[in-house]
Write an enzyme that holds these catalytic residues in place. Structure first.
Site, PDB file in Angstrom:
ATOM      1  CG  ASP A 161      -7.915 -13.185  -3.068  1.00  0.00           C
ATOM      2  OD1 ASP A 161      -7.704 -12.032  -3.482  1.00  0.00           O
ATOM      3  OD2 ASP A 161      -9.236 -13.918  -2.859  1.00  0.00           O
ATOM      4  CD  GLU A 188       6.224  -8.887   1.440  1.00  0.00           C
ATOM      5  OE1 GLU A 188       5.233  -8.342   0.413  1.00  0.00           O
ATOM      6  OE2 GLU A 188       7.126  -8.477   2.131  1.00  0.00           O
ATOM      7  CE  LYS A 228      -2.631 -12.614  -9.176  1.00  0.00           C
ATOM      8  NZ  LYS A 228      -3.721 -11.989 -10.427  1.00  0.00           N
ATOM      9  CE  LYS A 230       5.226  -6.445  -1.487  1.00  0.00           C
ATOM     10  NZ  LYS A 230       5.240  -5.860   0.115  1.00  0.00           N
ATOM     11  CE1 TYR A 274       0.755  -4.567   0.245  1.00  0.00           C
ATOM     12  CE2 TYR A 274      -0.605  -6.193   1.732  1.00  0.00           C
ATOM     13  CZ  TYR A 274      -0.396  -5.249   0.605  1.00  0.00           C
ATOM     14  OH  TYR A 274      -1.651  -4.956   0.478  1.00  0.00           O
ATOM     15  CB  CYS A 324     -36.084  -1.582 -18.620  1.00  0.00           C
ATOM     16  SG  CYS A 324     -35.254  -2.644 -18.411  1.00  0.00           S
ATOM     17  CB  CYS A 376     -31.911  -2.831 -21.487  1.00  0.00           C
ATOM     18  SG  CYS A 376     -34.188  -2.555 -22.222  1.00  0.00           S
ATOM     19  CB  CYS A 420     -34.783  -5.927 -22.541  1.00  0.00           C
ATOM     20  SG  CYS A 420     -34.690  -5.202 -20.657  1.00  0.00           S
ATOM     21  CB  CYS A 435     -38.965  -3.626 -21.323  1.00  0.00           C
ATOM     22  SG  CYS A 435     -37.680  -3.241 -21.794  1.00  0.00           S
ATOM     23  CG  ASP A 440     -13.559 -10.059  27.617  1.00  0.00           C
ATOM     24  OD1 ASP A 440     -13.085  -9.136  26.969  1.00  0.00           O
ATOM     25  OD2 ASP A 440     -14.500 -10.683  28.006  1.00  0.00           O
ATOM     26  CD  GLU A 445      -4.493  -7.589   0.343  1.00  0.00           C
ATOM     27  OE1 GLU A 445      -4.149  -6.055   0.447  1.00  0.00           O
ATOM     28  OE2 GLU A 445      -5.701  -7.710  -0.329  1.00  0.00           O
ATOM     29  CE  LYS A 505      -1.070 -10.417  -6.138  1.00  0.00           C
ATOM     30  NZ  LYS A 505      -2.745 -10.235  -5.955  1.00  0.00           N
ATOM     31  NE  ARG A 540      -5.702   0.164  -5.899  1.00  0.00           N
ATOM     32  CZ  ARG A 540      -5.803  -0.911  -6.577  1.00  0.00           C
ATOM     33  NH1 ARG A 540      -7.318  -0.497  -7.111  1.00  0.00           N
ATOM     34  NH2 ARG A 540      -4.837  -0.084  -7.777  1.00  0.00           N
TER      35      ARG A 540
HETATM   36  S1  IVH Z   1       2.631  -4.730  -2.394  1.00  0.00           S
HETATM   37  C1  IVH Z   1       2.277  -1.282  -5.588  1.00  0.00           C
HETATM   38  N1  IVH Z   1       2.335  -7.313  -1.021  1.00  0.00           N
HETATM   39  O1  IVH Z   1      -2.379  -7.277  -4.179  1.00  0.00           O
HETATM   40  C2  IVH Z   1       1.597  -2.608  -5.121  1.00  0.00           C
HETATM   41  N2  IVH Z   1       0.382  -6.163  -2.369  1.00  0.00           N
HETATM   42  O2  IVH Z   1      -3.003  -7.268  -6.730  1.00  0.00           O
HETATM   43  C3  IVH Z   1       2.548  -3.313  -4.161  1.00  0.00           C
HETATM   44  N3  IVH Z   1      -1.599  -7.113  -2.031  1.00  0.00           N
HETATM   45  O3  IVH Z   1      -2.746  -3.623  -4.188  1.00  0.00           O
HETATM   46  C4  IVH Z   1       1.521  -3.917  -3.233  1.00  0.00           C
HETATM   47  N4  IVH Z   1       0.148  -9.345  -1.068  1.00  0.00           N
HETATM   48  O4  IVH Z   1      -3.837  -5.004  -2.400  1.00  0.00           O
HETATM   49  C5  IVH Z   1       1.735  -6.277  -1.800  1.00  0.00           C
HETATM   50  N5  IVH Z   1       2.678  -9.377   0.089  1.00  0.00           N
HETATM   51  C6  IVH Z   1       1.940  -8.050  -0.635  1.00  0.00           C
HETATM   52  C7  IVH Z   1       0.544  -8.563  -0.729  1.00  0.00           C
HETATM   53  C8  IVH Z   1      -0.184  -6.917  -1.937  1.00  0.00           C
HETATM   54  C9  IVH Z   1      -1.391  -9.226  -1.420  1.00  0.00           C
HETATM   55  C10 IVH Z   1      -2.326  -6.857  -2.862  1.00  0.00           C
HETATM   56  C11 IVH Z   1      -2.626  -5.420  -2.995  1.00  0.00           C
HETATM   57  C12 IVH Z   1      -2.071  -5.081  -4.409  1.00  0.00           C
HETATM   58  C13 IVH Z   1      -2.550  -5.793  -5.323  1.00  0.00           C
HETATM   59  C14 IVH Z   1      -1.842  -6.159  -6.307  1.00  0.00           C
END
Ligand code: IVH
Length: 672
Positions: A119, A115, A314, A290, A227, A432, A426, A408, A411, A38, A175, A117, A138
Site C-alpha cells: 500500500d 505477492e 483484499k 498473477k 514487482y 462564497c 453551493c 451552504c 454563505c 559517508d 511501489e 499488495k 502513475r
Molecule cells: S501488479 C496492472 N503487484 O496495486 C497492474 N501491483 O490496485 C499490475 N500493487 O496499481 C500491478 N502491490 O500500484 C502489482 N505486488 C503487486 C502490487 C501491486 C501493490 C498496486 C499497484 C497497482 C495497484 C492496483
C-alpha cells in the site's frame, strides 16, 4: 588541469559505493560502517565538485539529492499503468480462476505467483542500457509525473544495474513506501514539534515523492519493492524467473512471494499472510495473484481498467468503534460539499482517527446516521478512514437523525444537487468565501500561475483584508502596496517579491492560464490539449460542442463544462480583466513551431532506442503534429517508429500487419 589519478579514483569510488549500497539495501548485509561509507561518499562528492566535467547522472552521489525542480514534467507511459480487479472471498478467486482457464482453454492447474499488495505509491522506472533513465508516478495511468531526481535518492532503487543480461530497454514497476517504524518515529517527532501528524505511511510516501527539493527526499527513508517487468521480449518464460533475474540486476524484489500450482496453494498463501502481515514493516492491503507465464498473460490481455491475468485479494479492513461527536461540512473550490464525521479519537491500524469522510448525502442516508451514534470505522487501503456502519444496539432511543444541510455552511446559499450527481454544490460561485479563496489559490498555485508569495495563508489574509475577491484582483495588488504593508508579516522586501512574482506570472503560457481559470474538469493535461487545438481563448470561446468533442480525451462532460463556463458573464468578465492585465491568452510561437497537423489521425508506436532525440521528444513531436501514440502494435497502428534494439516480437507483428516501419530519420523527414 585533470589529474588522471583523480579521474580513476572517481570511477573507483563510484563503483565501490554502488557495491556497498547494493549490499546494504538489497541484501541487508553491509561490509563497512556507516561512517566509512559517508567518508567515501564525501570524497566522491569533493572530486565531482572539482571536476564537473565528469558529472554523471548514474553516479551514487545523486543519492544525496540536491537538484531542485520547479515542477515535474508530465510524461506519457509507454505501457499504460492499469489497476487491479479485487476479490474479497475465495469464491471470487474461484471465479477468477475459472475465467482464466476458460480463456486459456486449459483444464489443468494454472501456475500463479502470489505477492503482497503493497500500500504505497506506484512508480514506473525506465532503464536504458542498464542506467535508470527516468521514473514516473502513475498519474492518471496514461501519463505520470517525471520524478526521476527524487527516485534516484531512494537507495533501494538501482541507478546503474549489475551484470549484463538485462534487456537494453525495459520498464520495471513497483511501489515506493514509507517503512512503518520510520513513519511512527517521524510522527512522534512532529508531535513533539507541535506539527500536524501525517495521516498514514502512504500519504507520507506520496507527499515525499512530490517534494521539489530532492535533497529533502534523500533525507526520508523511503523504500521500494519492484514487482513487474515490461519489455517487448521478457528474458524468461515465467514472471517469477524474470523477477529473480531482476533481483540479480540489483532490484529490490520482495522475498514474500510464492509460485503456486492451483488455487489451493494460493489460498494457503493468503491465510499465511492474514496474520503475518501485521508483523511486516510496511502496510499491505491484500495479496496480488498473477498468472505466472508472460505468454499466458498476453493471451489473457487486459480490459481498459485492469489486466485479466491478475487479481487482488483484499483482506477485510481492520474495524473499530467509536462515537460520533458531530458532522461538519467542507466547501471546496468548485463549491462541492464534503460532509465529515468528527469522531472521538480512536486508534486504528497504527494511527489515531479523529475524522472520517462521509462522502455525500446518500452515504449518510445509507449508514442511517443519528446524533451521538456509536459508529464502526474501517481503514482499508484508502487514505481516509471510512464509517461503514452504526452500532444500532448502542443507539440512544431519542437520538435525532442526522439531516443533511440545505444551505451552504459558509454563505447560507441554498445548495443544489443536479440529477444523477451524488454531490451537493453551493451555487454561489462568486460570493462564497471558500470558493473564492479556492479559486484564487488555484490560480496562483505552483502548477498554474506560479506566484510563489500567494500561498494558502496569504490568500486567506488578503481575502480577509478585502484585497482579493477574484483572481483578477491579483494584478491590482501592485497598486495597493500601502494597504499590504499595513498587514501583519509584510515588509518592503516581501512586497517586492510579491510584485515580482505577479509580474512574472504574465509570462505563464496560455495552456497553464487555461488550467488556472479553474474550469471544472479541465485539468493540466486537458488544458494542454485544448491549447493545441484552439490557439487562443477567442477560438475556444467560439468552439461548438462538436468541435470540442473532437479533441482527444474530451468527452461530453468536459465539453459541457467548458461551454457552461464561457456562458457565465462573470467568467467572461474575469477573462477580459486578465487580458487587460497582459495575461497570455494565445499559444506561443514556440509551442506552435513544428505544429503542422501533418500527422492528424495517424497512430504511432515507438519502440527501441533513438540516436537524435529521446523517446519523450519524439512523442511530443508526434502529438504536436496531430498524431496519436499507442503503446502496442495493432491493426489500428499506422507507423512503427523503430529505434535500435527494437524487440523482435514487435517487428514481427508489425510485419504481419503490414505496417510502415520507419526510422528516426525517416520520421524527421515526414514532419520536416
Ligand atoms: S501488479 C496492472 N503487484 O496495486 C497492474 N501491483 O490496485 C499490475 N500493487 O496499481 C500491478 N502491490 O500500484 C502489482 N505486488 C503487486 C502490487 C501491486 C501493490 C498496486 C499497484 C497497482 C495497484 C492496483
Amino acid at each position: 588541469m585533470i589529474n588522471s589519478k583523480d579521474k580513476q579514483r572517481i570511477e573507483e569510488l563510484r563503483s565501490v559505493l554502488h557495491g556497498h549500497n547494493y549490499r546494504y539495501y538489497i541484501h541487508h548485509d553491509p561490509v563497512i560502517s556507516d561512517v566509512d561509507f559517508d567518508m567515501l561518499m564525501r570524497e566522491l562528492l569533493e572530486l565531482e565538485k572539482k571536476y564537473p566535467q565528469f558529472s554523471d547522472p548514474s553516479s551514487p552521489s545523486v543519492r544525496v539529492g540536491g537538484q531542485v525542480t520547479k515542477e515535474f514534467k508530465t510524461v506519457r507511459h509507454t505501457y499504460p499503468m492499469l489497476s487491479l480487479d479485487n476479490a474479497y472471498s475465495l469464491e471470487e478467486l474461484h471465479e477468477f480462476d475459472k475465467r482464466v482457464k476458460k480463456i486459456l482453454g486449459s483444464g489443468t492447474g494454472i501456475e500463479y505467483v502470489c505477492e503482497l499488495k503493497y500500500d504505497g505509491v506506484a512508480v514506473s522506472l525506465h532503464y536504458v542500457n542498464g542506467i535508470l533513465e527516468y521514473g514516473l508516478t502513475r498519474g492518471d495511468g496514461t501519463e505520470g509525473d517525471d520524478i526521476t531526481v527524487n527516485l534516484r535518492t531512494i537507495k533501494s532503487i538501482p541507478i546503474r544495474l549489475r551484470g549484463s543480461d538485462y534487456p537494453a530497454d525495459f520498464i520495471i514497476r513497483g511501489e515506493v513506501f514509507y517503512p512503518l517504524k520510520e513513519f511512527h518515529r517521524m510522527n512522534r517527532e512532529r508531535e513533539d514539534a507541535g506539527e500536524p501528524l501525517l495521516a498514514n505511511p502512504r500519504n507520507a510516501a506520496a507527499g515525499t515523492l512530490k517534494l521539489l527539493d530532492s535533497s529533502m527526499v534523500a533525507k526520508r527513508p523511503l523504500s521500494c519493492y519492484l514487482y513487474s517487468l515490461h519489455c517487448d521480449t521478457p528474458p524468461y518464460r515465467g514472471h517469477d524467473e524474470n523477477m529473480s533475474a531482476a533481483k540479480s540486476w540489483g532490484f529490490n524484489i520482495a522475498p514474500y512471494t510464492r509460485l503456486c500450482r492451483g488455487l489451493e496453494e494460493v489460498s494457503g498463501f493468503i491465510e499465511e499472510y492474514r496474520e503475518k502481515r501485521k508483523k511486516l514493516d510496511f502496510i499491505i492491503d491484500g495479496i496480488v495473484i498473477k498468472v505466472n507465464s508472460p505468454d499466458q498473460q498476453r493471451k489473457l490481455g487486459s480490459t481498459a481498467k485492469a489486466p485479466r491475468w491478475a487479481i487482488a485479494y483484499k483482506y477485510k479492513a481492520e474495524r473499530v468503534s467509536t462515537s460520533l461527536l458531530s458532522v461538519s461540512y467542507q466547501v471546496g473550490r468548485t463549491g462541492a460539499i464534503t460532509p465529515v464525521a468528527n469522531l472521538k479519537p480512536v486508534q486504528l491500524a497504527g494511527t489515531t482517527v479523529k475524522r472520517a469522510s462521509l462522502h455525500n448525502a446518500d452515504q449518510i442516508e445509507k449508514i442511517g446516521l443519528h446524533e451521538g451514534d456509536i459508529v464502526f470505522v474501517e481503514k482499508g487501503g484508502e487514505i481516509i478512514p471510512k464509517i461503514t456502519g452504526v452500532d444500532l444496539k448502542a443507539r440512544n432511543g431519542g437520538a435525532k437523525k442526522i439531516m443533511y444541510i440545505n444551505t451552504c455552511p459558509e454563505c447560507n446559499t441554498a445548495l443544489v444537487r443536479e440529477d444523477g450527481d451524488a454531490i451537493h454544490y453551493c451555487p454561489n460561485v462568486w460570493g462564497c468565501p471558500p470558493q473564492l479563496k479556492g479559486k484564487i489559490e488555484h490560480f496562483s498555485g505552483r502548477k498554474t500561475m506560479n506566484i510563489e508569495s500567494l500561498g494558502y495563508e496569504t490568500v486567506e489574509q488578503f481575502f480577509n483584508a478585502g484585497l482579493l475577491k477574484s483572481p483578477a484582483d491579483i494584478y491590482e495588488l501592485p497598486d495597493r502596496t500601502y494597504e499590504i504593508l499595513k498587514l501583519e508579516r509584510w515588509a518592503q522586501k516581501s512586497v517586492e517579491n510579491l510584485i515580482e512574482g505577479i509580474e512574472k506570472s504574465k509570462e505563464i503560457p496560455y495552456e497553464k492560464v487555461l488550467f488556472a481559470l479553474g474550469i471544472r474538469h479541465v485539468g493540466e493535461t486537458i488544458a494542454k490539449k485544448i491549447a493545441l487545438r484552439f490557439h487562443s481563448i477567442e477560438k475556444l470561446m467560439d468552439a461548438t460542442p462538436e468541435q470540442l468533442l473532437q479533441v482527444d480525451e474530451i468527452g461530453e462532460e468536459i465539453a459541457n463544462s467548458i461551454t457552461r463556463f464561457f456562458n457565465e458573464r462573470k467568467n467572461l468578465e474575469l477573462v477580459e480583466r486578465l487580458k487587460k492585465c497582459g495575461i497570455r491568452f494565445e499559444i506561443s510561437e514556440d509551442k506552435l513551431a513544428g505544429f503542422t497537423g501533418k500527422l492528424s489521425d495517424k497512430t504511432f508506436v515507438i519502440s527501441g532506442v533513438f540516436v537524435k532525440h529521446s523517446r519523450e521528444q519524439l512523442k511530443e513531436m508526434i502529438e504536436r503534429n496531430g498524431g496519436k501514440i499507442s503503446s502496442s502494435v495493432s491493426a489500428k497502428t499506422d507507423f512503427l517508429l523503430a529505434g535500435e534494439n527494437m524487440g523482435p516480437a514487435k517487428k514481427e507483428k508489425a510485419k504481419k500487419l503490414g505496417l510502415k516501419v520507419i526510422s528516426e530519420d525517416e520520421f524527421l523527414n515526414i514532419i520536416a
